[in-house]
Write a protein that holds these residues in place. Sequence first.
Motif, short mmCIF file in Angstrom:
data_model
loop_
_atom_site.label_atom_id
_atom_site.label_comp_id
_atom_site.label_asym_id
_atom_site.label_seq_id
_atom_site.Cartn_x
_atom_site.Cartn_y
_atom_site.Cartn_z
N ALA A 2 56.19 4.27 60.61
CA ALA A 2 57.00 3.75 59.51
C ALA A 2 57.97 4.83 59.06
O ALA A 2 57.66 6.03 59.14
N ARG A 4 60.64 5.78 55.77
CA ARG A 4 61.13 5.48 54.42
C ARG A 4 62.04 6.62 53.99
O ARG A 4 61.95 7.73 54.50
N TYR A 5 62.89 6.33 53.00
CA TYR A 5 63.87 7.31 52.55
C TYR A 5 63.60 7.73 51.12
O TYR A 5 63.06 6.96 50.32
N THR A 56 55.91 8.33 59.17
CA THR A 56 54.45 8.42 59.26
C THR A 56 53.93 7.60 60.43
O THR A 56 54.63 6.74 60.96
N GLU A 62 50.67 -1.44 59.15
CA GLU A 62 50.43 -1.52 57.72
C GLU A 62 49.94 -0.19 57.15
O GLU A 62 50.34 0.20 56.05
N MET A 65 52.91 2.17 57.05
CA MET A 65 53.82 1.79 55.96
C MET A 65 53.26 2.21 54.60
O MET A 65 53.99 2.74 53.77
N ALA A 66 51.98 1.99 54.41
CA ALA A 66 51.36 2.36 53.14
C ALA A 66 51.42 3.86 52.92
O ALA A 66 51.71 4.32 51.81
N ALA A 68 53.65 5.98 54.22
CA ALA A 68 55.05 6.36 53.99
C ALA A 68 55.44 6.08 52.54
O ALA A 68 56.07 6.92 51.88
N GLU A 69 55.06 4.94 52.03
CA GLU A 69 55.38 4.61 50.65
C GLU A 69 54.64 5.51 49.67
O GLU A 69 55.19 5.93 48.66
N TYR A 70 53.40 5.85 49.99
CA TYR A 70 52.59 6.76 49.17
C TYR A 70 53.28 8.12 49.07
O TYR A 70 53.40 8.70 47.99
N VAL A 72 56.50 8.91 49.64
CA VAL A 72 57.78 8.79 48.93
C VAL A 72 57.54 8.72 47.41
O VAL A 72 58.25 9.36 46.64
N GLU A 73 56.53 7.98 47.00
CA GLU A 73 56.24 7.83 45.57
C GLU A 73 55.78 9.14 44.93
O GLU A 73 55.89 9.31 43.72
#
Length: 85
Positions: A2, A4-5, A56, A62, A65-66, A68-70, A72-73
């Motif tokens: 995944a 993310r930016y 990641t 899934e 993706m989770a 990558a979002e973790y 970035v946050e």
Amino acid sequence: MAQRYLLPSPGVVTAIEGAERFADHPDLAYLEIRAKLGDRIGPVDSHPARAGVVITTGETREVAMALAEYVVERILIATDANMIR
């Protein structure tokens, strides 16, 4: 896999924190923070305008993706819009 930016709010970068905690994470394939302290962040209108990127891996799409979002946050690129003037 995944991707993310990092997309902070427009303004002048006043702090960058959190990336160091992921340095040894086995499923973090790539992390680049392009923004530097004092940089002016504007609206994202092109690929180079993004403040950074996270790539990641994981056992499933899934999971990747989770993660990558973790990541970035949890990376803070703080900006002050009042400093742009």
